[in-house]
Each structure stands twice: as C-alpha cells, then as structure tokens.
Design an enzyme around this catalytic site. Structure first.
Site, PDB file in Angstrom:
ATOM      1  N   LYS A  57      34.297  45.409  45.954  1.00 31.92           N
ATOM      2  CA  LYS A  57      34.191  44.475  45.588  1.00 31.92           C
ATOM      3  C   LYS A  57      34.517  43.211  46.486  1.00 31.92           C
ATOM      4  O   LYS A  57      33.061  42.012  46.453  1.00 31.92           O
ATOM      5  CB  LYS A  57      35.702  45.020  44.929  1.00 31.92           C
ATOM      6  CG  LYS A  57      36.019  45.529  44.286  1.00 31.92           C
ATOM      7  CD  LYS A  57      36.708  45.013  43.081  1.00 31.92           C
ATOM      8  CE  LYS A  57      38.488  45.489  43.733  1.00 31.92           C
ATOM      9  NZ  LYS A  57      38.894  46.445  44.348  1.00 31.92           N
ATOM     10  N   ARG A 133      44.235  42.841  36.748  1.00 29.99           N
ATOM     11  CA  ARG A 133      44.296  44.409  36.717  1.00 29.99           C
ATOM     12  C   ARG A 133      45.183  45.348  36.231  1.00 29.99           C
ATOM     13  O   ARG A 133      45.438  46.830  36.452  1.00 29.99           O
ATOM     14  CB  ARG A 133      44.742  44.086  38.395  1.00 29.99           C
ATOM     15  CG  ARG A 133      44.088  44.940  39.096  1.00 29.99           C
ATOM     16  CD  ARG A 133      45.434  44.926  40.793  1.00 29.99           C
ATOM     17  NE  ARG A 133      44.635  44.952  41.635  1.00 29.99           N
ATOM     18  CZ  ARG A 133      43.819  45.032  43.038  1.00 29.99           C
ATOM     19  NH1 ARG A 133      43.520  43.414  42.333  1.00 29.99           N
ATOM     20  NH2 ARG A 133      43.882  44.986  43.614  1.00 29.99           N
ATOM     21  N   ARG A 172      39.350  50.638  57.264  1.00 25.44           N
ATOM     22  CA  ARG A 172      39.543  49.577  56.935  1.00 25.44           C
ATOM     23  C   ARG A 172      41.454  49.180  57.426  1.00 25.44           C
ATOM     24  O   ARG A 172      41.107  47.970  58.369  1.00 25.44           O
ATOM     25  CB  ARG A 172      39.260  49.198  54.841  1.00 25.44           C
ATOM     26  CG  ARG A 172      39.482  47.486  55.140  1.00 25.44           C
ATOM     27  CD  ARG A 172      39.076  46.989  53.624  1.00 25.44           C
ATOM     28  NE  ARG A 172      40.349  47.339  52.750  1.00 25.44           N
ATOM     29  CZ  ARG A 172      40.131  47.058  51.490  1.00 25.44           C
ATOM     30  NH1 ARG A 172      39.918  46.175  51.409  1.00 25.44           N
ATOM     31  NH2 ARG A 172      41.767  47.217  51.027  1.00 25.44           N
ATOM     32  N   ARG A 178      45.197  45.757  57.604  1.00 24.96           N
ATOM     33  CA  ARG A 178      45.634  45.123  56.757  1.00 24.96           C
ATOM     34  C   ARG A 178      46.418  45.711  56.582  1.00 24.96           C
ATOM     35  O   ARG A 178      46.120  47.519  56.184  1.00 24.96           O
ATOM     36  CB  ARG A 178      44.923  45.084  55.547  1.00 24.96           C
ATOM     37  CG  ARG A 178      44.417  44.221  54.587  1.00 24.96           C
ATOM     38  CD  ARG A 178      43.724  43.717  53.337  1.00 24.96           C
ATOM     39  NE  ARG A 178      44.362  44.860  52.402  1.00 24.96           N
ATOM     40  CZ  ARG A 178      43.973  44.645  51.098  1.00 24.96           C
ATOM     41  NH1 ARG A 178      42.782  44.053  50.997  1.00 24.96           N
ATOM     42  NH2 ARG A 178      44.024  45.153  50.160  1.00 24.96           N
ATOM     43  N   ARG A 189      48.695  52.614  45.871  1.00 23.68           N
ATOM     44  CA  ARG A 189      47.740  52.337  45.156  1.00 23.68           C
ATOM     45  C   ARG A 189      46.524  52.939  43.999  1.00 23.68           C
ATOM     46  O   ARG A 189      46.449  52.270  42.943  1.00 23.68           O
ATOM     47  CB  ARG A 189      46.685  51.516  46.222  1.00 23.68           C
ATOM     48  CG  ARG A 189      47.873  49.878  46.986  1.00 23.68           C
ATOM     49  CD  ARG A 189      47.180  49.286  48.628  1.00 23.68           C
ATOM     50  NE  ARG A 189      46.456  48.522  47.694  1.00 23.68           N
ATOM     51  CZ  ARG A 189      45.484  49.026  48.933  1.00 23.68           C
ATOM     52  NH1 ARG A 189      45.351  49.460  50.321  1.00 23.68           N
ATOM     53  NH2 ARG A 189      44.149  47.920  48.896  1.00 23.68           N
TER      54      ARG A 189
HETATM   55  P1  AMP Z   1      43.505  43.150  46.554  1.00 25.25           P
HETATM   56  O1  AMP Z   1      43.003  42.696  48.140  1.00 25.25           O
HETATM   57  O2  AMP Z   1      42.940  43.046  45.221  1.00 25.25           O
HETATM   58  O3  AMP Z   1      43.346  44.816  47.003  1.00 25.25           O
HETATM   59  O4  AMP Z   1      44.950  43.187  46.427  1.00 25.25           O
HETATM   60  C1  AMP Z   1      45.994  43.290  46.647  1.00 25.25           C
HETATM   61  C2  AMP Z   1      47.889  43.788  46.438  1.00 25.25           C
HETATM   62  O5  AMP Z   1      47.785  42.238  45.821  1.00 25.25           O
HETATM   63  C3  AMP Z   1      47.717  44.702  45.274  1.00 25.25           C
HETATM   64  O6  AMP Z   1      47.890  45.913  45.449  1.00 25.25           O
HETATM   65  C4  AMP Z   1      48.783  43.570  44.256  1.00 25.25           C
HETATM   66  O7  AMP Z   1      50.171  44.613  44.856  1.00 25.25           O
HETATM   67  C5  AMP Z   1      48.358  42.106  44.903  1.00 25.25           C
HETATM   68  N1  AMP Z   1      47.401  41.978  43.509  1.00 25.25           N
HETATM   69  C6  AMP Z   1      46.155  41.102  44.184  1.00 25.25           C
HETATM   70  N2  AMP Z   1      45.564  41.410  42.556  1.00 25.25           N
HETATM   71  C7  AMP Z   1      46.403  41.403  41.556  1.00 25.25           C
HETATM   72  C8  AMP Z   1      47.006  41.178  40.479  1.00 25.25           C
HETATM   73  N3  AMP Z   1      45.720  40.742  39.833  1.00 25.25           N
HETATM   74  N4  AMP Z   1      47.680  41.485  39.899  1.00 25.25           N
HETATM   75  C9  AMP Z   1      48.685  42.241  39.857  1.00 25.25           C
HETATM   76  N5  AMP Z   1      48.812  42.402  41.528  1.00 25.25           N
HETATM   77  C10 AMP Z   1      47.971  41.706  42.703  1.00 25.25           C
END
Ligand code: AMP
Length: 233
Positions: A57, A133, A172, A178, A189
């Site tokens: 993404k 999400r 990654r 990260r 996740r």
């Molecule tokens: P990402 O970078 O999009 O993979 O997000 C990393 C983490 O941030 C996720 O595993 C969630 O813990 C939190 N997170 C990001 N976006 C959301 C969302 N829309 N709703 C809830 N948690 C989020």
C-alpha cells in the site's frame, strides 16, 4: 486574383522545414498529453488503498502521489510519528501497535477527520492508506466525507498471498527496523487483518467501489493496473 508563386526552396531548407514541422507536431502532442494529465488530475477523487500488512500500500501510494499529485494519509505513519514525538497519543498507540492490535475505532476516527481537514477544501483527492481497517471505520469515513460533500471514488485492493506477505514483512523488519515487523507480531497482525479488516472487501463491493488488483509482481505492472482503475473513474 494573381497567384504569387513562391520560389522552390533549396532541398536542405525543405529538409529543415520538414524537421521543424515534425518538432511542432511533437510539441503539439506534448501539450495534448499535458492537458490530458491535467484533466485526469482535476477529475481525481479520494482513493482507499487496501490490503493486508505488506501488500504494498505504501509503495503504490508513493507512485500515486507522484503521478496524480494526490494527498496521502497513512494512519500507521501518523501513529508512528506520535510515538516518535513521545506524545500521550503516541504512548497509547504504542501499547496497541506493539501487540499487533488495532487502535480503538473512536480514537482512530477522530484522528482521521483532523488529518483530512488539514488538506483544506478543493484538494485533488486523498489516498487513505491503512484506513479504514474495520467496518465501523468505513462507515465513519463515509459519514465524515459526506458531511464535507466528498466521497470515496474507489477502493483498490492489493491482493498478495499470505506466504509472500510474511516474506516481505520479515525482510522489511530487517531493512527498516520497524518494531512490529517481527515474526510473532506479523502473525498477530495477519490474524487481525483476516478477522477485522478483510470483511471490508464485501462492504466496499456492496458500495460498488471495490477494485481487485493482483498485488504480486513488478511495481510497474501493479501500478499500471492501479492507473487503469483511476483513469477510468
Ligand atoms: P500500518 O503502518 O498501516 O501497517 O499500521 C501499523 C499499526 O498501526 C497497525 O498494526 C495498528 O496497530 C495501527 N493502525 C494503523 N492504522 C490503523 C487503523 N486504521 N485502525 C486501527 N489501528 C491502526
């Protein structure tokens, strides 16, 4: 009326004239292409880029930002930024992120509305990356945009097989460091993705906004498929 007869041009001048005409033709084409691009940009709308963790993404968002001049909201980046700054929100977010869990909907929704409004009115469109999400988040996004006279123009799903997601995320984690890209948290996740996020595919299908894209393969091919969706909106 008397016809004025132009003298015949020497052949080298004829050649230069013909080069000039070719140049002008190309310039005309260039202008046309630029005008077409502007038209695409003006028609641009809000896009939800969707997929499991590691589906690409962020990478494809970068290409869309560059090509279409769209705004971008990555809720993961927003949260990681808060963690880096050591804010109260960051501390709270870290407790969820580190366990591979989602931040509660009401909190995420209020953050999203605030970030969206920072783009002001009359923007070309915003990419929502990592949001929604959950179904309540999708409903809240629809309501929030509706209140502002806006809408989601397309939800683009990047579909990548589970084993490839695992490989990409582990790599990654090694490259970027990260914290949540370690094997245990990745597994959690992915479970959360299947139970809470994947149902959004059906939700967006019902809205008539879902577009499926094979997310395995070269960046160029995937982006070409995305362009094909966006250019036809
Ligand atoms: P990402 O970078 O999009 O993979 O997000 C990393 C983490 O941030 C996720 O595993 C969630 O813990 C939190 N997170 C990001 N976006 C959301 C969302 N829309 N709703 C809830 N948690 C989020």
């Amino acid at each position: 009326m008397r016809q004025i007869k132009l003298p015949h041009l020497p052949s080298d001048i004829e050649e230069r004239k013909s080069d000039l005409m070719t140049d002008l033709w190309y310039k005309g084409k260039e202008t046309q292409i630029k005008q077409d691009t502007v038209k695409v940009k003006i028609r641009m709308k809000n896009i939800v880029i969707f997929g499991a963790p590691g589906s690409g993404k962020g990478t494809q968002s970068d290409l869309m930002i560059e090509y279409y001049g769209l705004g971008h909201i990555s809720t993961g980046d927003v949260l990681r930024n808060e963690i880096k700054k050591g804010t109260e929100l960051g501390k709270l977010a870290a407790s969820y992120i580190d366990g591979g869990n989602l931040i509660p909907d009401d909190l995420m929704i209020s953050i999203l509305a605030k970030v969206y409004d920072e783009f002001g009115r009359g923007h070309k469109g915003v990419i929502f990356d990592g949001f929604p999400r959950t179904i309540p988040q999708a409903e809240a996004l629809k309501k929030m945009l509706d209140e502002r006279g806006d809408k989601v123009a397309a939800m683009i799903e990047l579909d990548v097989p589970e084993d490839e997601l695992m490989d990409r995320l582990i790599k990654r984690g090694k490259d970027s460091g990260r914290a949540d890209d370690n094997e245990e948290t990745i597994k959690k996740r992915l479970v959360v993705y299947h139970s809470q996020t994947q149902p959004l595919i059906e939700w967006y299908k019902k809205e008539g906004l879902h577009h499926h894209i094979n997310g395995s393969g070269t960046l160029e091919r995937i982006f070409a498929d995305i362009k094909n969706v966006i250019d036809n909106l």
